[in-house]
Design an enzyme around this catalytic site. Structure first.
Site, PDB file in Angstrom:
ATOM      1  N   ASP A 267       0.309  62.404 -17.870  1.00 13.22           N
ATOM      2  CA  ASP A 267       1.366  63.424 -17.764  1.00 13.22           C
ATOM      3  C   ASP A 267       0.862  64.847 -18.055  1.00 13.22           C
ATOM      4  O   ASP A 267       0.472  65.143 -19.197  1.00 13.22           O
ATOM      5  CB  ASP A 267       2.504  63.138 -18.751  1.00 13.22           C
ATOM      6  CG  ASP A 267       3.125  61.764 -18.583  1.00 13.22           C
ATOM      7  OD1 ASP A 267       2.379  60.773 -18.437  1.00 13.22           O
ATOM      8  OD2 ASP A 267       4.359  61.681 -18.634  1.00 13.22           O
TER       9      ASP A 267
ATOM     10  N   GLU B 133       5.250  65.064 -13.868  1.00 13.74           N
ATOM     11  CA  GLU B 133       6.701  65.186 -14.046  1.00 13.74           C
ATOM     12  C   GLU B 133       7.091  66.163 -15.159  1.00 13.74           C
ATOM     13  O   GLU B 133       8.238  66.549 -15.268  1.00 13.74           O
ATOM     14  CB  GLU B 133       7.320  63.809 -14.302  1.00 13.74           C
ATOM     15  CG  GLU B 133       7.061  63.263 -15.679  1.00 13.74           C
ATOM     16  CD  GLU B 133       8.357  62.900 -16.390  1.00 13.74           C
ATOM     17  OE1 GLU B 133       9.416  62.888 -15.765  1.00 13.74           O
ATOM     18  OE2 GLU B 133       8.289  62.650 -17.594  1.00 13.74           O
TER      19      GLU B 133
ATOM     20  N   HIS C 216      11.909  63.092 -15.353  1.00 11.10           N
ATOM     21  CA  HIS C 216      12.251  64.510 -15.147  1.00 11.10           C
ATOM     22  C   HIS C 216      12.015  64.979 -13.711  1.00 11.10           C
ATOM     23  O   HIS C 216      11.995  66.184 -13.454  1.00 11.10           O
ATOM     24  CB  HIS C 216      11.441  65.385 -16.103  1.00 11.10           C
ATOM     25  CG  HIS C 216      11.816  65.206 -17.543  1.00 11.10           C
ATOM     26  ND1 HIS C 216      13.096  65.399 -18.008  1.00 11.10           N
ATOM     27  CD2 HIS C 216      11.080  64.826 -18.614  1.00 11.10           C
ATOM     28  CE1 HIS C 216      13.127  65.150 -19.308  1.00 11.10           C
ATOM     29  NE2 HIS C 216      11.926  64.782 -19.705  1.00 11.10           N
TER      30      HIS C 216
END
Ligand code: FE2
Length: 260
Positions: A8, A39, A68
């Site tokens: 991420d 995201e 998200h």
């Protein structure tokens, strides 16, 4: 074939460390394909078209998402232009976007997909099992050699359960979402697995978020801004090697670059 999967990317510090290290990582690890979970790349929640293009220009080939995905409304305007974007099948706000893509490489077809976990995730419209079953059904006639799943999920057991249940189909299962890299990368027979790849974002933070704000938000239990922490970043990723003759992965290596 060697795939670099980047955990991420959280905010500017995460984007910056990917920008600065990606080229050298590709050379050092002899990488053929780069996939990144982005995201959280737009100030912690979602992605913008501009950031998408930056990541692609930096050398990312495919981008996966998570809970998200649709936090920045402009994604609805540009999603058809974001060819390399893969969104979770079971996100409750998904009305557009691709939830799988075929990667054709040297006579091998990998189906890259993105699914939300079920436990403690809130915004999903069906379980991870229903999601994967649907994707398997939709692609059953497409000569897929194996599936690469970014399983964006909170709990550890759930990710292992998924890998075990779909071991005949999903030969690569990488967990994302918790932002904390787990040290359990391994081959489970011929499945390359890690519970969570970890994040690219500010090292001195609470999973990327400003520390003081995180403490205050938890104690007061009041809704507050989501402020991304500033400072030097950590980069977390895995390298997966695939035997092109066997058409399956043979190793997974965990990478973590801390600023200090
Ligand atoms: Fe997430």
């Amino acid at each position: 074939m060697r795939i670099l999967f980047i955990g991420d990317i959280v905010g500017k510090s995460g984007r910056d460390i990917v920008s600065s290290l990606l080229y050298s990582l590709k050379v050092e690890y002899n990488i053929d394909l780069v996939i990144a979970n982005a995201e959280n790349s737009a100030h912690g929640k979602g992605i913008t078209y501009k950031i998408y293009n930056h990541l692609i220009n930096d050398g990312v080939d495919y981008i996966t998402m998570g809970n998200h995905t649709f936090s920045k409304k402009e994604i609805y305007t540009h999603i058809d232009e974001m060819d390399a974007l893969i969104v979770p099948y079971n996100h409750e706000k998904r009305t557009c976007g691709k939830y799988y893509q075929f990667i054709d490489y040297n006579n091998m077809r990998i189906c890259l997909t993105n699914i939300l976990g079920t436990a403690l995730m809130g915004e999903s419209n069906c379980s991870m099992f229903d999601s994967m079953n649907t994707i398997l059904k939709e692609t059953s006639e497409c000569n897929v050699d194996f599936y690469f799943v970014d399983l964006h999920a909170e709990t550890t057991a759930e990710k292992r359960i998924f890998a075990e249940y779909y071991k005949d189909y999903a030969k690569i299962v990488v967990g994302t979402h918790t932002h904390v890299q787990t040290a359990d990368e391994r081959m489970i027979n011929d499945v390359a697995f890690i519970t969570d790849v970890g994040m690219c974002g500010t090292y001195d933070s609470v999973i990327g978020r400003d520390i003081s704000e995180s403490i205050n938000a938890m104690i007061s239990k009041e809704h507050s801004q989501y402020t991304i922490a500033e400072g030097e970043a950590i980069l977390c990723a895995v390298v997966i090697e695939i035997d092109e003759k066997l058409k399956k992965p043979v190793s997974i290596e965990r990478l973590q670059f801390r600023p200090y």
